[in-house]
Structures are given as structure tokens and as C-alpha cells.
Write a protein that holds these residues in place. Structure first.
Motif, mmCIF file in Angstrom:
data_model
loop_
_atom_site.group_PDB
_atom_site.id
_atom_site.type_symbol
_atom_site.label_atom_id
_atom_site.label_comp_id
_atom_site.label_asym_id
_atom_site.label_seq_id
_atom_site.Cartn_x
_atom_site.Cartn_y
_atom_site.Cartn_z
ATOM 1 N N THR B 23 0.838 -1.200 0.000
ATOM 2 C CA THR B 23 0.000 0.000 0.000
ATOM 3 C C THR B 23 0.867 1.242 0.000
ATOM 4 O OG1 THR B 23 -1.462 -1.274 1.410
ATOM 5 C CG2 THR B 23 -2.008 1.045 1.114
ATOM 6 N N PHE B 24 1.928 1.199 0.804
ATOM 7 C CA PHE B 24 2.809 2.359 0.891
ATOM 8 C C PHE B 24 3.450 2.661 -0.464
ATOM 9 C CE2 PHE B 24 6.897 4.361 1.530
ATOM 10 C CZ PHE B 24 6.536 5.437 2.328
ATOM 11 N N VAL B 25 3.934 1.595 -1.113
ATOM 12 C CA VAL B 25 4.583 1.765 -2.422
ATOM 13 C C VAL B 25 3.597 2.343 -3.423
ATOM 14 C CG1 VAL B 25 5.637 0.544 -4.353
ATOM 15 C CG2 VAL B 25 6.283 -0.033 -2.013
ATOM 16 N N LEU B 26 2.400 1.752 -3.472
ATOM 17 C CA LEU B 26 1.395 2.206 -4.427
ATOM 18 C C LEU B 26 0.991 3.647 -4.152
ATOM 19 C CD1 LEU B 26 -0.834 -0.975 -4.653
ATOM 20 C CD2 LEU B 26 0.636 -0.013 -6.428
ATOM 21 N N MET B 27 0.841 3.933 -2.843
ATOM 22 C CA MET B 27 0.404 5.260 -2.423
ATOM 23 C C MET B 27 1.396 6.323 -2.905
ATOM 24 S SD MET B 27 -0.916 5.578 1.423
ATOM 25 C CE MET B 27 0.620 5.993 2.210
ATOM 26 N N ASN B 28 2.690 5.974 -2.804
ATOM 27 C CA ASN B 28 3.708 6.922 -3.221
ATOM 28 C C ASN B 28 3.885 6.978 -4.726
ATOM 29 O OD1 ASN B 28 5.495 8.290 -0.985
ATOM 30 N ND2 ASN B 28 4.692 6.368 -0.179
ATOM 31 N N ALA B 29 3.407 5.899 -5.400
ATOM 32 C CA ALA B 29 3.531 5.872 -6.851
ATOM 33 C C ALA B 29 2.482 6.741 -7.509
ATOM 34 C CB ALA B 29 3.417 4.433 -7.349
ATOM 35 N N ILE B 30 1.365 6.994 -6.787
ATOM 36 C CA ILE B 30 0.337 7.856 -7.377
ATOM 37 C C ILE B 30 0.873 9.283 -7.394
ATOM 38 C CG2 ILE B 30 -2.092 8.561 -7.294
ATOM 39 C CD1 ILE B 30 -2.533 6.389 -5.222
ATOM 40 N N PRO B 31 0.801 9.940 -8.570
ATOM 41 C CA PRO B 31 1.276 11.326 -8.595
ATOM 42 C C PRO B 31 0.364 12.230 -7.756
ATOM 43 C CG PRO B 31 0.339 10.692 -10.722
ATOM 44 C CD PRO B 31 0.316 9.482 -9.871
ATOM 45 N N GLY B 32 0.908 13.356 -7.343
ATOM 46 C CA GLY B 32 0.116 14.311 -6.575
ATOM 47 C C GLY B 32 0.365 14.185 -5.096
ATOM 48 N N SER B 33 -0.102 15.201 -4.361
ATOM 49 C CA SER B 33 0.036 15.153 -2.909
ATOM 50 C C SER B 33 -1.239 15.737 -2.315
ATOM 51 C CB SER B 33 1.275 15.944 -2.482
ATOM 52 O OG SER B 33 0.900 17.261 -2.134
ATOM 53 N N GLY B 256 -20.152 4.577 7.165
ATOM 54 C CA GLY B 256 -19.256 3.505 7.618
ATOM 55 C C GLY B 256 -17.835 3.767 7.177
ATOM 56 N N MET B 257 -16.998 2.730 7.335
ATOM 57 C CA MET B 257 -15.593 2.868 6.994
ATOM 58 C C MET B 257 -15.371 3.009 5.499
ATOM 59 S SD MET B 257 -13.602 0.268 9.399
ATOM 60 C CE MET B 257 -12.393 -0.257 8.234
ATOM 61 N N GLY B 258 -16.211 2.367 4.717
ATOM 62 C CA GLY B 258 -16.045 2.364 3.264
ATOM 63 C C GLY B 258 -15.987 3.765 2.704
ATOM 64 N N LYS B 259 -16.818 4.619 3.241
ATOM 65 C CA LYS B 259 -16.880 5.999 2.767
ATOM 66 C C LYS B 259 -15.521 6.690 2.958
ATOM 67 C CE LYS B 259 -19.010 9.990 4.443
ATOM 68 N NZ LYS B 259 -19.599 10.333 5.720
ATOM 69 N N TYR B 260 -14.949 6.546 4.147
ATOM 70 C CA TYR B 260 -13.648 7.168 4.431
ATOM 71 C C TYR B 260 -12.570 6.590 3.548
ATOM 72 C CZ TYR B 260 -16.036 8.725 8.632
ATOM 73 O OH TYR B 260 -16.912 9.289 9.484
ATOM 74 N N PHE B 261 -12.669 5.276 3.307
ATOM 75 C CA PHE B 261 -11.664 4.575 2.523
ATOM 76 C C PHE B 261 -11.611 5.146 1.110
ATOM 77 C CE2 PHE B 261 -10.215 0.756 0.106
ATOM 78 C CZ PHE B 261 -9.005 0.594 0.744
ATOM 79 N N VAL B 262 -12.798 5.270 0.480
ATOM 80 C CA VAL B 262 -12.849 5.773 -0.892
ATOM 81 C C VAL B 262 -12.429 7.240 -0.931
ATOM 82 C CG1 VAL B 262 -14.351 6.155 -2.875
ATOM 83 C CG2 VAL B 262 -14.637 4.112 -1.464
ATOM 84 N N GLU B 263 -12.951 8.016 -0.002
ATOM 85 C CA GLU B 263 -12.615 9.447 0.045
ATOM 86 C C GLU B 263 -11.123 9.656 0.210
ATOM 87 O OE1 GLU B 263 -14.746 11.451 3.122
ATOM 88 O OE2 GLU B 263 -16.620 11.451 1.977
ATOM 89 N N SER B 264 -10.523 8.876 1.100
ATOM 90 C CA SER B 264 -9.122 9.099 1.428
ATOM 91 C C SER B 264 -8.229 8.894 0.199
ATOM 92 C CB SER B 264 -8.684 8.173 2.557
ATOM 93 O OG SER B 264 -8.678 6.837 2.104
ATOM 94 N N ILE B 265 -8.605 7.925 -0.641
ATOM 95 C CA ILE B 265 -7.791 7.679 -1.829
ATOM 96 C C ILE B 265 -7.913 8.857 -2.797
ATOM 97 C CG2 ILE B 265 -7.458 6.185 -3.835
ATOM 98 C CD1 ILE B 265 -8.419 3.889 -1.999
#
Lengths: 337, 310
Positions: B23-33, B256-265
Motif C-alpha cells: 500500500t505504501f509503495v502504491l500510495m507513493n507511486a500515485i502522482p500528486g500530494s 461507515g468505513m467504506g466511505k472514508y476509505f474511498v474518500e481518502s484515496i
């Protein structure tokens, strides 16, 4: 000896997509207390279906008893309701299956499988049932029964499992035990042990046994009387000695000639040529005609009248009829065609 | 048994670590901050913000900071929701998601098994065809289509149930139905085919030969054996229900958690992505562990550990 089972003119048919199979076509026999009747014959001759029909365990709705009676202790089982049959199964009539590796439920303990029949039918407490189960395991020769009750089928060998299957069948003290090829799946030494176990049990409980088998060696050891089945009919029946020493029907003679004998060294075994007839449209005459070395014209046309050399012995064959000695009937089939 | 559990526990930790790393690798591979979109902020503010969330460190250092946060179970503050920490979000969202998920899996299990058994007992009968039609529909209709259909017909037009949110048992009916139908259909089909196979076994004939009542033959002898394949796919189904909750929660506006999960990405809210992913994977891995235990309980031939002296 009291007669406990009488089967009269039993017909069993199976409906399939291809048509109606006449698996059993008019079978009669009777059984007395403490007696062992062996039903022998090759695969597909209807011996297992006959046995299952006594328990009313033929797969429905495909299979059904088309005609005939199964009189067990005065009741016709062919007409009994399903609910009443459940009170007879396991209590009055029990059954032993061919393959002990698949006859026990792998997810339940032996103790559970032993006692559930007892608890279903007789009003006994858990403790009493377990006590009875211990006695049964002891009777069939399983060491350390207390420990064994808590174990699962996969922790037993094949021979042990068949002993357990027998213990389950006998726990409600039935009057009739149907053993459908009980030794076929076992190796020879275990076979002998199981057959001896049958003998011991019969001496102790006086249970009547129907032994379904195609192994004449098993018959010779265990049976009192023999019924030979062919194409859904009993074609010869008699005491063990009569059938083994004075076989009347050519099929029985063929069967006996096709097994190896210790006292006749070097002789070639004689197989019976051909295959049994198609039971979709069984022949009108003697079903064995096509394979019979003595076949005559009449055999093909008319089912043989019963030939009875003794009170206990009969065979359905034209060979012994006086009338076939008239010249035109006696002609062998192959000579005239 | 204890040794087996310890071993499994170690494997679970290992699995979660691998998932966290990926997850960490993928997260950092996505461009943007997280701060790219904010036009108002000047460079100094952005730098300050990055420093505050350790985003100015090299990735390897960030990685260890994340691992530390996982180990201490403190995922830190959310970047996008400045007033709450990740743990707050999980604490708020998880009970609701869990409620939805558990109700859905229970509904799917019970109705699926009952449907499958009935279909097998009435093989090629009306009940069988009906059950299998329901099953095929259930498998082929995606849950978001079913969800919108249910809202349209039963909530908007029919008015039997509330349209959305998660408040009373009445609110739970439609989301549960939408989420449970797919797994229920799979369970029903599996139970049916497995029941049909088990019912031809010798031990079933033997149970009938004992004169047992029909319900005992079916439940005690047949069902217990027929459930093995169902237990096997339970792990996969759990994962399916879990991911299903993302969509269903979104459609029914369930907090629920799903909402935060999608939003956070979408918002590159790194601590929330990390926290929810690790939490979800830990939950799933634990559920799979429970499934394995259940397997051993159902079938005595499966030994979870080597027996002593054997």
C-alpha cells in the motif's frame, strides 16, 4: 422354525429416460428365524434391488414395487406407509452395506452413529444407549470400546469399520439382517473374520440373514439356503448342499464351473459366454437361452415350468421336462438353424 | 492447538506487513500530494504542512514512520479532516460497517443454505427451479444495480422502506438485501450441488436404513457434510462482502468505513489510506483464520495440528 419373511411374485421396475427397466420380474422366497439365505448372481441381476425393496429403500420416484407382496411378520411391507416403514427399519430389519469406507458418516463419532438408531426407536437414556453400544462393540470384537466410541470413522481400518457397521445394524436387535455384499470390499482374511462374526451373531441372537453376494466362496461358508438369480428372476433355489452338489439349472452349473477348485488341478476354468439380456425388453422365454449350451426351441418361446427334484430344491428349466424328449422339441437350437 | 494459533498469528502479522508495504509503495507511486489542489496556499505554507505530516522526509524514512504508526496502532491525524485522527474515523465507521457486513453475511448464509437444501431435496421440482432462478439472478445482478433498483421500487415508489442512511432496523433492510443477495446466490448454488452429491452417499442410505426421521437424515447426516465447500468459500465471500460495503455504503449514504476509505484515496489522505487498508486487511485475515478453525470443527479428518505421538 418360525417363518418371518415371505416374498411373493415381487416385481420392481425403474423408470428411466430410455424406458422402463424391469429389474426384478417375479421373485418368490421365504426365510425362517435363524436362517441364512444367500442370493447369488452376477452384477445387474436384481439381487441388490430385491434386498433394498424389503427395506423399501429403492430410489424413488424412479424405482417402484410394481407388483407382489413382501410379508414380514404378517404385514405387507410393499403397502406399508413411509412412517410405519421408519419404525420397522433399523428395529425389525437392518441392513449392512457393501463398502464400509463409505457407509459411515465421516463427520460423526462412532458412538453417535451407534446410538442414534437406538435413541430414535427405543425410549432409552443416553447412558443406557452408550452402555448398549459398548456391549455391541464388544460383541463384534472391537477392543477398547470405551475409547473407540469417541473416535471418528477415519480412525478405523476397513475391517474394523465393517464390524462397526454390523454393530450398528444389530444394536436394536432386529429379526432380519440384510447384508448386501458385506465382504466384497474387504480382503480375504478379513472376509473370513466377518463371516465368522455372522455365525457367532446368529448363534447368539437367532437373527435371520439375507446374504447378497456374487462370491460363491462366501456362500459356501455362510449360507443355509441359496437362491440363484438371473435377469430379475430366481432360476434355482435349494439348500446349500443341493445347489452346490446337484446344480440343476445350466446357469448354476456354469457358475460353479467358472470358479477355481483346489481339488482339480490344471483344469481350465469354463467361463459362461455372452452377457445377460437387456432388461428393458426381457425375453419371454428363459432369459438364459442365448448363453445356454443346452438351449432348445421351447426355451426361447415359453418360460420353463418349475422342476422340483426335492421339497427344498427347484430350478426353472425345460431340460428336466418329460415332454422335451419328443423328437421335434428336443432338437438343439443350433442344429436346426 | 496453541502452537497452531501462534503460527497462524505470526503469518497474519506477516501478511499485514506485506499488505502495508505494498500500500505504501502504491500510495507513493500515485502522482500528486494532499496539498496540490489548494490554490490559496503559498509555497511556505505548503512546506510547513508537509513538514508537519513528515512528507518532506525521504520515502524510506516515511515508510518507517508508517510502520511505527501501525505497530503502535496510532495512525495519527487525518490530513484532510484536521479535527479528527484516523483512529477517530475508524472508531466511528467500523461499528456501522461491521453491523452491515455481519447482518449481510448472516442473512446470506441462512437464506442461501435453506434455499440450497430445499432445492436439493426437491431436485428438478418447482422449488428447485425457483431457487436456482433466484440464484442465477442474484449472481448476475451487480449489487449497485440491485441497490438502486431496490431504492427505486421499494423506497421511492413503494415507500415501504427509508431511502438511505443507517438509523433504525427499517433502514437496514434495503442495504442488507442489496449486499447479501450475491453471496446468498453463490451459497445456495453451492449448497444445492453439494447436497445432491452427499444425498447419494452410502452413509445417507445407512442413516435411512436406521429408520431415522427424514429431518434428522437431512440435517445431521447430509447437511454437515454438504457444508464443507460452503465453509471453504466463506473466506472469499467475506472479502466480497467487505468490498461490497464500500459501494453499498456510498449508495445508501451509510457513514461507515467504506466511505472514508474511498474518500481518502481520492484526496491522497495518506494516514487514512494506511489506517483503513491495514484495518480492513487485519479484519479479513482474522476472518479467514476463523474460517479455518470452523473447517476443523466441521470435519474431524482435518487436523489443524499434528497429533502427539502420531
Amino acid at each position: 422354525m418360525k417363518k418371518i419373511l415371505e416374498v411373493n411374485d415381487l416385481h420392481i421396475t425403474f423408470s428411466t429416460y430410455g424406458g422402463e427397466i424391469k429389474a426384478v420380474r417375479g421373485v418368490d422366497f421365504e426365510l425362517h428365524e435363524g436362517e441364512t439365505l444367500a442370493i447369488v448372481g452376477e452384477s445387474g441381476c436384481g439381487k441388490s434391488v430385491t434386498a433394498n425393496s424389503i427395506m423399501r429403500l429403492i430410489p424413488s420416484p424412479a424405482g417402484k414395487i410394481a407388483n407382489g407382496e413382501i410379508i414380514f411378520k404378517g404385514n405387507d411391507l410393499a403397502k406399508e406407509s413411509d412412517k410405519n416403514m421408519r419404525k420397522i427399519r433399523g428395529v425389525d430389519i437392518s441392513m449392512i452395506f457393501q463398502d464400509p469406507m463409505t457407509a459411515l458418516n465421516p463427520t460423526l463419532t462412532i458412538g453417535n452413529q451407534l446410538t442414534e438408531g437406538l435413541r430414535q426407536h427405543k425410549n432409552v437414556s443416553r447412558k443406557e444407549a452408550e452402555q448398549k453400544a459398548l456391549e455391541m462393540l464388544d460383541l463384534v470384537g472391537i477392543p477398547n470400546p470405551e475409547e473407540r466410541l469417541k473416535q471418528y470413522p477415519h480412525q478405523f481400518s476397513g475391517g474394523m469399520r465393517q464390524r462397526i457397521v454390523i454393530a450398528i445394524a444389530l444394536i436394536c436387535e432386529p429379526d432380519l439382517l440384510i447384508a448386501d455384499e458385506p465382504t466384497t470390499a474387504l480382503d480375504v482374511t478379513i472376509q473370513a473374520q466377518i463371516l465368522e462374526l455372522f455365525e457367532t451373531i446368529q448363534e447368539e441372537t437367532n437373527v435371520a440373514i439375507i446374504l447378497i453376494t456374487h462370491d460363491l466362496g462366501v456362500v459356501a461358508k455362510a449360507a443355509d439356503r441359496i437362491a440363484v438369480m438371473y435377469a430379475g428372476k430366481i432360476i434355482e433355489s435349494g439348500t446349500k448342499y443341493e445347489v452346490f452338489y446337484e446344480p440343476q439349472h445350466p446357469y448354476t452349473q456354469g457358475l460353479l464351473n467358472s470358479i477355481p477348485r483346489l481339488d482339480q488341478k490344471g483344469e481350465k476354468l469354463e467361463p459362461i459366454d455372452g452377457t445377460p439380456p437387456d432388461l428393458f425388453s426381457p425375453p419371454v422365454g428363459c432369459p438364459f437361452t442365448a448363453r445356454c449350451p443346452h438351449a432348445m426351441f421351447v426355451c426361447e418361446k415359453v418360460y420353463p415350468l418349475r422342476h422340483e427334484p426335492s421339497e427344498t430344491h427347484y430350478a426353472d428349466c425345460w431340460l428336466y421336462d418329460e415332454r422335451v424328449h419328443t423328437p421335434n422339441l428336443m432338437n438343439k437350437k443350433e442344429e436346426t438353424t | 492447538m496453541v502452537r497452531y494459533i501462534l503460527k497462524r498469528f505470526f503469518m497474519m502479522i506477516l501478511t499485514i506487513w506485506i499488505i502495508a508495504t505494498l500500500t505504501f509503495v502504491l500510495m507513493n507511486a500515485i502522482p500528486g500530494s494532499p496539498f496540490n489542489e489548494e490554490r490559496t496556499s503559498n509555497e511556505a505554507v505548503q512546506e510547513n504542512l508537509e513538514r508537519h505530516f513528515n512528507l518532506d522526509e525521504p520515502p524510506i524514512v516515511q515508510y518507517f514512520i508508517y510502520l511505527k504508526s501501525i505497530a503502535t496502532l496510532d495512525f495519527g491525524p487525518s490530513i484532510k479532516k484536521p479535527n479528527s485522527t484516523v483512529n477517530d474515523l475508524l472508531g466511528r465507521g467500523f461499528p456501522i460497517s461491521a453491523e452491515l457486513g455481519i447482518i449481510a453475511i448472516l442473512v446470506a448464509l441462512f437464506s442461501g443454505i435453506i434455499l440450497g437444501v430445499l432445492a436439493a431435496l426437491r431436485h428438478n421440482g418447482i422449488i428447485d427451479y425457483l431457487a436456482m432462478t433466484i440464484a442465477v439472478l442474484g449472481i448476475s445482478i451487480p449489487n449497485f444495480v440491485l441497490a438502486t433498483l431496490l431504492i427505486q421500487q421499494l423506497a421511492v415508489n413503494g415507500g415501504f422502506f427509508p431511502v438511505a442512511t443507517w438509523q433504525s432496523p427499517m433502514h437496514m433492510v434495503l442495504p442488507t438485501l442489496a449486499l447479501a443477495t450475491g453471496p446468498m446466490a453463490i451459497i445456495a448454488r453451492l449448497t444445492r450441488s453439494s447436497m445432491l452429491e452427499v444425498l447419494t452417499q452410502d452413509y445417507i442410505k445407512m442413516a435411512r436404513a436406521k429408520g431415522l426421521a427424514p429431518y434428522k437424515v437431512v440435517i445431521k447426516h447430509a447437511l454437515k457434510n454438504a457444508l464443507m465447500p460452503v465453509v471453504t468459500i466463506l473466506g472469499t465471500l467475506l472479502a466480497g462482502i467487505l468490498t461490497g460495503t464500500f459501494v453499498i455504503e456510498k449508495i445508501f449514504a451509510i457513514p461507515g468505513m467504506g466511505k472514508y476509505f474511498v474518500e481518502s484515496i481520492n484526496q491522497r489522505d495518506y494516514p487514512v489510506i494506511m489506517g483503513t487498508t491495514v484495518f480492513y486487511s487485519a479484519f479479513l485475515v482474522f476472518a479467514l483464520f476463523l474460517v479455518d478453525i470452523a473447517y476443523g470443527l466441521l470435519d474431524p479428518r482435518i487436523k489443524l495440528h499434528k497429533e502427539e505421538g502420531n
